[in-house]
Design a protein around this motif. Structure first.
Motif, PDB file in Angstrom:
ATOM      1  N   MET A 268     -12.888   9.209   3.860  1.00  0.00           N
ATOM      2  CA  MET A 268     -12.379   8.154   2.988  1.00  0.00           C
ATOM      3  C   MET A 268     -13.220   6.876   3.032  1.00  0.00           C
ATOM      4  N   VAL A 269     -14.106   6.769   4.030  1.00  0.00           N
ATOM      5  CA  VAL A 269     -15.059   5.647   4.047  1.00  0.00           C
ATOM      6  C   VAL A 269     -15.915   5.670   2.785  1.00  0.00           C
ATOM      7  N   TRP A 270     -16.171   6.870   2.256  1.00  0.00           N
ATOM      8  CA  TRP A 270     -17.036   7.028   1.081  1.00  0.00           C
ATOM      9  C   TRP A 270     -16.205   7.404  -0.151  1.00  0.00           C
ATOM     10  N   ALA A 271     -15.031   6.804  -0.262  1.00  0.00           N
ATOM     11  CA  ALA A 271     -14.121   7.127  -1.364  1.00  0.00           C
ATOM     12  C   ALA A 271     -14.733   6.832  -2.725  1.00  0.00           C
ATOM     13  N   ALA A 272     -15.664   5.890  -2.798  1.00  0.00           N
ATOM     14  CA  ALA A 272     -16.280   5.545  -4.083  1.00  0.00           C
ATOM     15  C   ALA A 272     -17.017   6.735  -4.678  1.00  0.00           C
ATOM     16  N   ARG A 273     -17.460   7.661  -3.845  1.00  0.00           N
ATOM     17  CA  ARG A 273     -18.207   8.832  -4.346  1.00  0.00           C
ATOM     18  C   ARG A 273     -17.524  10.160  -4.058  1.00  0.00           C
ATOM     19  N   LEU A 274     -16.283  10.117  -3.580  1.00  0.00           N
ATOM     20  CA  LEU A 274     -15.534  11.342  -3.304  1.00  0.00           C
ATOM     21  C   LEU A 274     -14.153  11.256  -3.948  1.00  0.00           C
ATOM     22  N   ALA A 275     -13.858  12.151  -4.871  1.00  0.00           N
ATOM     23  CA  ALA A 275     -12.532  12.164  -5.490  1.00  0.00           C
ATOM     24  C   ALA A 275     -11.443  12.366  -4.435  1.00  0.00           C
ATOM     25  N   ASP A 276     -11.709  13.238  -3.444  1.00  0.00           N
ATOM     26  CA  ASP A 276     -10.722  13.463  -2.394  1.00  0.00           C
ATOM     27  C   ASP A 276     -10.615  12.263  -1.458  1.00  0.00           C
ATOM     28  N   GLY A 277     -11.649  11.450  -1.406  1.00  0.00           N
ATOM     29  CA  GLY A 277     -11.555  10.209  -0.649  1.00  0.00           C
ATOM     30  C   GLY A 277     -10.595   9.245  -1.324  1.00  0.00           C
ATOM     31  N   ARG A 278     -10.713   9.138  -2.632  1.00  0.00           N
ATOM     32  CA  ARG A 278      -9.805   8.264  -3.381  1.00  0.00           C
ATOM     33  C   ARG A 278      -8.371   8.783  -3.323  1.00  0.00           C
ATOM     34  N   ALA A 279      -8.232  10.102  -3.407  1.00  0.00           N
ATOM     35  CA  ALA A 279      -6.892  10.687  -3.339  1.00  0.00           C
ATOM     36  C   ALA A 279      -6.274  10.485  -1.954  1.00  0.00           C
ATOM     37  N   GLY A 280      -7.093  10.619  -0.913  1.00  0.00           N
ATOM     38  CA  GLY A 280      -6.595  10.403   0.439  1.00  0.00           C
ATOM     39  C   GLY A 280      -6.125   8.983   0.653  1.00  0.00           C
ATOM     40  N   LEU A 281      -6.902   8.019   0.167  1.00  0.00           N
ATOM     41  CA  LEU A 281      -6.502   6.620   0.283  1.00  0.00           C
ATOM     42  C   LEU A 281      -5.233   6.338  -0.512  1.00  0.00           C
ATOM     43  N   ALA A 282      -5.143   6.904  -1.711  1.00  0.00           N
ATOM     44  CA  ALA A 282      -3.952   6.692  -2.528  1.00  0.00           C
ATOM     45  C   ALA A 282      -2.708   7.244  -1.826  1.00  0.00           C
ATOM     46  N   GLY A 283      -2.854   8.411  -1.207  1.00  0.00           N
ATOM     47  CA  GLY A 283      -1.727   8.991  -0.493  1.00  0.00           C
ATOM     48  C   GLY A 283      -1.323   8.157   0.708  1.00  0.00           C
ATOM     49  N   ALA A 284      -2.320   7.659   1.452  1.00  0.00           N
ATOM     50  CA  ALA A 284      -2.025   6.813   2.601  1.00  0.00           C
ATOM     51  C   ALA A 284      -1.356   5.516   2.167  1.00  0.00           C
ATOM     52  N   ALA A 285      -1.838   4.953   1.064  1.00  0.00           N
ATOM     53  CA  ALA A 285      -1.264   3.703   0.556  1.00  0.00           C
ATOM     54  C   ALA A 285       0.205   3.904   0.187  1.00  0.00           C
ATOM     55  N   GLY A 286       0.505   5.004  -0.495  1.00  0.00           N
ATOM     56  CA  GLY A 286       1.889   5.280  -0.869  1.00  0.00           C
ATOM     57  C   GLY A 286       2.773   5.495   0.340  1.00  0.00           C
ATOM     58  N   TRP A 287       2.243   6.193   1.334  1.00  0.00           N
ATOM     59  CA  TRP A 287       3.010   6.433   2.556  1.00  0.00           C
ATOM     60  C   TRP A 287       3.298   5.120   3.284  1.00  0.00           C
ATOM     61  N   LEU A 288       2.294   4.235   3.372  1.00  0.00           N
ATOM     62  CA  LEU A 288       2.506   2.949   4.035  1.00  0.00           C
ATOM     63  C   LEU A 288       3.531   2.099   3.288  1.00  0.00           C
ATOM     64  N   ARG A 289       3.460   2.114   1.972  1.00  0.00           N
ATOM     65  CA  ARG A 289       4.461   1.367   1.191  1.00  0.00           C
ATOM     66  C   ARG A 289       5.868   1.868   1.511  1.00  0.00           C
ATOM     67  N   ALA A 290       6.008   3.164   1.613  1.00  0.00           N
ATOM     68  CA  ALA A 290       7.317   3.748   1.895  1.00  0.00           C
ATOM     69  C   ALA A 290       7.801   3.356   3.275  1.00  0.00           C
ATOM     70  N   GLN A 291       6.909   3.351   4.248  1.00  0.00           N
ATOM     71  CA  GLN A 291       7.310   2.986   5.618  1.00  0.00           C
ATOM     72  C   GLN A 291       7.721   1.527   5.692  1.00  0.00           C
ATOM     73  N   PHE A 292       6.977   0.644   5.021  1.00  0.00           N
ATOM     74  CA  PHE A 292       7.368  -0.770   4.998  1.00  0.00           C
ATOM     75  C   PHE A 292       8.735  -0.936   4.342  1.00  0.00           C
ATOM     76  N   ALA A 293       8.960  -0.210   3.267  1.00  0.00           N
ATOM     77  CA  ALA A 293      10.241  -0.324   2.558  1.00  0.00           C
ATOM     78  C   ALA A 293      11.404   0.113   3.457  1.00  0.00           C
ATOM     79  N   LEU A 294      11.159   1.143   4.269  1.00  0.00           N
ATOM     80  CA  LEU A 294      12.207   1.615   5.173  1.00  0.00           C
ATOM     81  C   LEU A 294      12.529   0.592   6.254  1.00  0.00           C
ATOM     82  N   ARG A 295      11.502  -0.143   6.703  1.00  0.00           N
ATOM     83  CA  ARG A 295      11.691  -1.090   7.797  1.00  0.00           C
ATOM     84  C   ARG A 295      12.111  -2.473   7.337  1.00  0.00           C
ATOM     85  N   THR A 296      11.598  -2.912   6.182  1.00  0.00           N
ATOM     86  CA  THR A 296      11.840  -4.299   5.756  1.00  0.00           C
ATOM     87  C   THR A 296      12.643  -4.409   4.480  1.00  0.00           C
ATOM     88  N   GLY A 297      12.873  -3.291   3.784  1.00  0.00           N
ATOM     89  CA  GLY A 297      13.667  -3.319   2.554  1.00  0.00           C
ATOM     90  C   GLY A 297      12.897  -3.792   1.361  1.00  0.00           C
TER      91      GLY A 297
END
Length: 297
Positions: A268-297
């Motif tokens: 994912m360091v090279w997400a600019a040139r890897l579609a799976d890098g961008r997809a991995g970051l997008a998935g991690a971002a969504g997961w982190l948003r969900a975890q914050f929502a669970l803890r802070t509302g």
């Protein structure tokens, strides 16, 4: 026609591996920062009592939630610069602020210098008014190791846990017992057993590699926060990632393990040139948003 991942492999193997620490560090900075960070993300450099640090923030992001990020590089290389594009992109997609630090590197500063710096960054965030549930901690490779070491140190100190942990291609076993270090050697252009042995010796400075303080695979992982582990199927540290996910689960820690086919170490360091890098970051971002929502509302 070469695939995106094959083209990336050629980028890594086109030159011989540097030998001196200075050359290794320059090479890693150059190769990891080959693509620029997102143009609309603002990066602000500062220091935490002499520790290099950098905020990132995209327009519209929530400044009250933050990812504290530890770069990879085997505890001997890597920097804020090498991982700026990845960290900035993650913060933008998750809609949060990020804090990256340039912790001290071995062999000049072996264990526990990096951990001391990581804990200093945590204390800085707390002093700025961030509650534990508004903080996530993440890192790739050695930065994943440092993430776990930080969480364990916080737990042992009786502190509340952050909202979540994000581990990318984590290096969790400095004894190098994982079978994939050998079975994936032909397809991993970045990591090899000999290379990791040299890094471990520099970082450990005589400390036992089985010590849970440096090999979190062998640590008590109970009461750690929900954790996302992402790893490529074509990397030597595949067993390290699978092993730590298994150990976290056995310790009753909520854990998600993703194994990305054909992806290499810290892709994912090279997400600019890897579609799976961008997809991995997008998935991690969504997961982190969900975890914050669970803890802070």
């Amino acid at each position: 026609m070469a695939s995106e991942i094959d083209e990336l492999r050629q980028l890594f193997t086109g030159q011989p591996r540097p030998t001196s620490w200075a050359e290794r560090r320059q090479r890693m900075d150059d190769i990891c920062a080959i693509d620029p960070p997102p143009e609309d993300v603002t990066f602000t450099a500062f220091d935490i009592a002499g520790l290099p640090a950098e905020w990132s923030l995209a327009p519209g992001s929530d400044e009250t939630r933050v990812l504290l990020y530890f770069h990879g590089g085997g505890y001997c290389s890597g920097s804020i610069r090498s991982h700026r594009a990845m960290v900035g992109a993650l913060g933008k997609q998750a809609g949060i602020r990020t804090l990256a630090i340039g912790y001290r590197l071995a062999p000049e500063y072996p264990y526990p210098a990096a951990l001391d710096d990581a804990l200093a960054a945590w204390r800085f965030l707390r002093s700025q008014g961030y509650a534990p549930e508004a903080i996530a901690i993440g890192g790739d490779s050695a930065g994943g190791n440092l993430t776990l070491a930080t969480l364990i140190a916080l737990r042992e100190a009786g502190e509340a846990m952050p909202a979540a942990a994000w581990l990318v291609s984590p290096w969790t076993d400095l004894t190098m017992s994982g079978a994939t270090l050998d079975s994936k050697a032909a397809v991993d252009p970045l990591i090899s057993r000999d290379y990791l042995n040299g890094l471990a010796q520099a970082f450990l400075a005589g400390r036992d590699a089985r010590d849970p303080a440096v090999s979190p695979l062998f640590a008590d992982l109970s009461r750690l926060p929900p954790t996302l582990v992402q790893v490529g199927s074509s990397e030597g540290l595949l067993d390290d990632a699978v092993g730590i996910a298994r150990a976290l689960g056995a310790a009753e820690v909520p854990v998600v393990l993703e194994v990305w086919p054909q992806m290499i170490h810290a892709w994912m360091v090279w997400a600019a040139r890897l579609a799976d890098g961008r997809a991995g970051l997008a998935g991690a971002a969504g997961w982190l948003r969900a975890q914050f929502a669970l803890r802070t509302g």
